[in-house]
Scaffold this motif. Structure first.
Motif, PDB file in Angstrom:
ATOM      1  N   GLU A 173       4.536   4.055  -3.604  1.00 12.78           N
ATOM      2  CA  GLU A 173       3.242   5.129  -4.739  1.00 12.78           C
ATOM      3  C   GLU A 173       3.453   5.051  -5.747  1.00 12.78           C
ATOM      4  O   GLU A 173       2.459   5.033  -6.761  1.00 12.78           O
ATOM      5  CB  GLU A 173       3.906   5.842  -4.287  1.00 12.78           C
ATOM      6  N   GLU A 174       4.662   4.555  -6.825  1.00 14.73           N
ATOM      7  CA  GLU A 174       4.538   4.180  -7.987  1.00 14.73           C
ATOM      8  C   GLU A 174       3.321   3.415  -8.373  1.00 14.73           C
ATOM      9  O   GLU A 174       2.787   3.254  -9.811  1.00 14.73           O
ATOM     10  CB  GLU A 174       6.441   3.574  -8.236  1.00 14.73           C
ATOM     11  N   LEU A 175       3.592   2.001  -7.382  1.00  8.63           N
ATOM     12  CA  LEU A 175       2.752   0.793  -8.105  1.00  8.63           C
ATOM     13  C   LEU A 175       1.192   1.689  -7.764  1.00  8.63           C
ATOM     14  O   LEU A 175       0.697   1.002  -8.763  1.00  8.63           O
ATOM     15  CB  LEU A 175       2.445  -0.464  -7.150  1.00  8.63           C
ATOM     16  N   GLN A 176       1.303   2.370  -7.118  1.00  4.94           N
ATOM     17  CA  GLN A 176      -0.635   2.788  -6.665  1.00  4.94           C
ATOM     18  C   GLN A 176      -0.748   4.198  -7.687  1.00  4.94           C
ATOM     19  O   GLN A 176      -1.893   3.947  -8.356  1.00  4.94           O
ATOM     20  CB  GLN A 176      -0.506   3.610  -4.793  1.00  4.94           C
ATOM     21  N   ALA A 177       0.215   4.548  -8.077  1.00  8.46           N
ATOM     22  CA  ALA A 177      -0.120   5.414  -9.257  1.00  8.46           C
ATOM     23  C   ALA A 177      -0.493   5.315 -10.826  1.00  8.46           C
ATOM     24  O   ALA A 177      -1.435   5.159 -11.136  1.00  8.46           O
ATOM     25  CB  ALA A 177       1.306   6.450  -9.556  1.00  8.46           C
ATOM     26  N   SER A 178       0.360   3.679 -11.321  1.00  8.34           N
ATOM     27  CA  SER A 178       0.224   2.745 -11.891  1.00  8.34           C
ATOM     28  C   SER A 178      -1.272   2.812 -11.908  1.00  8.34           C
ATOM     29  O   SER A 178      -1.769   2.579 -12.758  1.00  8.34           O
ATOM     30  CB  SER A 178       1.095   1.479 -12.459  1.00  8.34           C
ATOM     31  N   LEU A 179      -1.387   2.050 -11.027  1.00  7.04           N
ATOM     32  CA  LEU A 179      -3.053   2.022 -10.809  1.00  7.04           C
ATOM     33  C   LEU A 179      -4.335   2.780 -11.017  1.00  7.04           C
ATOM     34  O   LEU A 179      -4.503   2.044 -11.635  1.00  7.04           O
ATOM     35  CB  LEU A 179      -3.599   0.606  -9.678  1.00  7.04           C
ATOM     36  N   ILE A 180      -3.886   3.517 -10.089  1.00  4.65           N
ATOM     37  CA  ILE A 180      -5.017   5.200 -10.988  1.00  4.65           C
ATOM     38  C   ILE A 180      -4.704   4.809 -12.346  1.00  4.65           C
ATOM     39  O   ILE A 180      -6.316   5.415 -12.091  1.00  4.65           O
ATOM     40  CB  ILE A 180      -4.588   6.444  -9.878  1.00  4.65           C
ATOM     41  N   GLU A 181      -4.155   5.371 -13.041  1.00  2.00           N
ATOM     42  CA  GLU A 181      -3.973   5.993 -14.437  1.00  2.00           C
ATOM     43  C   GLU A 181      -4.163   4.766 -14.716  1.00  2.00           C
ATOM     44  O   GLU A 181      -5.643   4.430 -15.829  1.00  2.00           O
ATOM     45  CB  GLU A 181      -2.560   5.965 -14.754  1.00  2.00           C
ATOM     46  N   LEU A 182      -4.472   3.385 -14.382  1.00  2.00           N
ATOM     47  CA  LEU A 182      -4.885   1.960 -15.145  1.00  2.00           C
ATOM     48  C   LEU A 182      -6.473   1.709 -15.035  1.00  2.00           C
ATOM     49  O   LEU A 182      -7.215   1.125 -15.475  1.00  2.00           O
ATOM     50  CB  LEU A 182      -4.032   0.106 -14.534  1.00  2.00           C
ATOM     51  N   LEU A 183      -6.856   2.318 -13.787  1.00  2.00           N
ATOM     52  CA  LEU A 183      -8.569   1.969 -13.375  1.00  2.00           C
ATOM     53  C   LEU A 183      -8.744   3.166 -14.673  1.00  2.00           C
ATOM     54  O   LEU A 183     -10.289   2.945 -14.652  1.00  2.00           O
ATOM     55  CB  LEU A 183      -8.496   2.914 -11.430  1.00  2.00           C
ATOM     56  N   SER A 184      -8.003   4.170 -14.568  1.00  2.00           N
ATOM     57  CA  SER A 184      -8.882   5.706 -14.936  1.00  2.00           C
ATOM     58  C   SER A 184      -9.118   5.362 -16.444  1.00  2.00           C
ATOM     59  O   SER A 184      -9.924   5.308 -17.537  1.00  2.00           O
ATOM     60  CB  SER A 184      -8.593   6.459 -14.642  1.00  2.00           C
ATOM     61  N   ILE A 185      -7.943   4.258 -16.951  1.00  2.00           N
ATOM     62  CA  ILE A 185      -8.281   4.499 -18.375  1.00  2.00           C
ATOM     63  C   ILE A 185      -9.196   3.161 -19.220  1.00  2.00           C
ATOM     64  O   ILE A 185      -9.439   2.974 -20.123  1.00  2.00           O
ATOM     65  CB  ILE A 185      -6.732   4.323 -18.821  1.00  2.00           C
ATOM     66  N   ALA A 186      -9.740   2.842 -18.233  1.00  2.00           N
ATOM     67  CA  ALA A 186     -10.471   1.497 -18.056  1.00  2.00           C
ATOM     68  C   ALA A 186     -11.572   1.821 -17.854  1.00  2.00           C
ATOM     69  O   ALA A 186     -12.128   0.806 -18.403  1.00  2.00           O
ATOM     70  CB  ALA A 186     -10.156   0.643 -16.940  1.00  2.00           C
ATOM     71  N   GLY A 187     -12.287   2.873 -18.169  1.00  2.00           N
ATOM     72  CA  GLY A 187     -13.445   3.507 -18.005  1.00  2.00           C
ATOM     73  C   GLY A 187     -13.975   3.746 -16.201  1.00  2.00           C
ATOM     74  O   GLY A 187     -14.915   3.154 -16.170  1.00  2.00           O
ATOM     75  N   ARG A 188     -12.984   3.017 -15.222  1.00  2.00           N
ATOM     76  CA  ARG A 188     -13.297   3.089 -13.626  1.00  2.00           C
ATOM     77  C   ARG A 188     -12.770   4.582 -13.252  1.00  2.00           C
ATOM     78  O   ARG A 188     -12.342   4.308 -12.784  1.00  2.00           O
ATOM     79  CB  ARG A 188     -12.928   1.967 -13.615  1.00  2.00           C
ATOM     80  N   PRO A 189     -13.347   5.902 -13.920  1.00  2.00           N
ATOM     81  CA  PRO A 189     -12.892   6.882 -13.084  1.00  2.00           C
ATOM     82  C   PRO A 189     -13.251   7.020 -11.419  1.00  2.00           C
ATOM     83  O   PRO A 189     -12.452   7.317 -10.574  1.00  2.00           O
ATOM     84  CB  PRO A 189     -13.318   7.867 -13.268  1.00  2.00           C
TER      85      PRO A 189
ATOM     86  N   PRO B 112       0.807  -1.242   0.060  1.00  2.00           N
ATOM     87  CA  PRO B 112       0.025  -0.010   0.050  1.00  2.00           C
ATOM     88  C   PRO B 112       0.869   0.864   0.026  1.00  2.00           C
ATOM     89  O   PRO B 112       0.446   2.090  -0.350  1.00  2.00           O
ATOM     90  CB  PRO B 112      -1.121  -0.478   0.887  1.00  2.00           C
ATOM     91  N   LEU B 113       2.048   0.955   0.391  1.00  2.00           N
ATOM     92  CA  LEU B 113       2.796   2.587   0.603  1.00  2.00           C
ATOM     93  C   LEU B 113       3.197   2.657  -0.716  1.00  2.00           C
ATOM     94  O   LEU B 113       4.850   3.473  -0.454  1.00  2.00           O
ATOM     95  CB  LEU B 113       3.559   2.297   1.841  1.00  2.00           C
TER      96      LEU B 113
END
Length: 288
Positions: A33-49, A30-31
């Motif tokens: 940050e590089e991985l968490q940022a990638s997941l945030i971008e992935l969810l957004s691009i996957a249509g799950r903002p 959970p800490l």
């Protein structure tokens, strides 16, 4: 490897295929940050903002609780990317245009005089930029003049801009912090469609934008602590000066400067600066 996997899925146009695995790995770390940022971008691009914004909020709360700081620039950039994305019309620019750094301070006061000790104290405080500085005192004592004078004197130390707002403490309804933040965000270049609706989201975006920058925020004529807190920078490098008739003792970790009226020497010097030394000396002669 997880970050590379997310990037590859995005590049291949199949972001949804990577979500489940990246979520599982992000939950284990959970800490990171590089991985968490990638997941945030992935969810957004996957249509799950909505899921992306919830993930950002969880990450932010976890980092603040455990480390006492805001998330780093990588997570903040991912958050801004989500805000800038429109699910119906595709990605839209977050920034309307390349704007110059804001320079919102009122004009410098040509006849400013005195307050040498207060000026030095304020200069030291904002150079440390660790906590906000509160200038308090009765109406008309010169709080705004002092804040603006110091702001102009130290402007070169804040090359990313100077933000200013009159919070209208004397009004029947002082200016809401959400309204002030809306102005600050647009001054920093945020497009109208990307300005969040809620006060909490505006404050979070504002602090994200200030992270890694050197910006001076001058909040003039504050009514109370609740009005001020959402408008303060959240990371080192930026600084805030607040003026108020109240002492704002509930503002955590703030340094305070209390102004009194001028003494005879400073008052006479100010009068001479405005009316002319010859006229002041002539009046002294008449008094004798």
């Amino acid at each position: 490897a997880a970050v590379a996997f997310a990037e590859a899925a995005i590049a291949a146009g199949r972001p949804g295929s990577a979500v489940a695995r990246v979520v599982a790995l992000a939950d284990e770390h959970p800490l990171d940050e590089e991985l968490q940022a990638s997941l945030i971008e992935l969810l957004s691009i996957a249509g799950r903002p909505a899921d992306a914004l919830r993930r950002y909020q969880r990450v932010r709360e976890r980092i603040i609780d455990e480390m006492g700081v805001e998330p780093g620039a990588r997570v903040q950039r991912a958050y801004l990317t989500v805000l800038a994305r429109d699910r119906d019309h595709g990605p839209e620019p977050l920034v309307e245009a390349a704007l110059p750094p804001p320079a919102q301070l009122p004009p410098a006061i040509a006849d400013f005089i005195g307050r040498e000790a207060h000026v030095l104290l304020l200069v030291r405080a904002i150079r440390q930029a660790a906590t906000p500085v509160v200038i308090s005192g009765m109406g008309g004592v010169g709080k705004t003049a002092l804040a603006v004078h110091v702001g102009h004197r130290e402007a070169a130390r804040f090359p990313d801009g100077q933000l200013y707002a009159d919070l209208g403490a004397e009004l029947a309804e002082p200016v809401s912090p959400a309204r002030v933040l809306g102005g600050f965000l647009t001054a920093l270049g945020i497009a109208g469609h990307a300005v969040p609706e809620s006060l909490e989201e505006r404050s979070a975006l504002f602090r994200s934008l200030l992270a890694g920058r050197r910006i001076l925020v001058v909040l003039d004529n504050a009514a109370d602590e609740r009005q001020v807190r959402p408008l303060l920078p959240g990371s080192p490098g930026s600084a805030a000066i607040v003026t108020s008739r109240a002492r704002l003792t509930g503002l955590e970790s703030a340094r305070r400067v209390e102004l009194e009226v001028f003494g005879p020497r400073e008052a006479t010097a100010l009068l001479a600066r405005i009316a002319g030394q010859d006229r002041v000396e002539a009046c002294r002669g008449l008094a004798l």
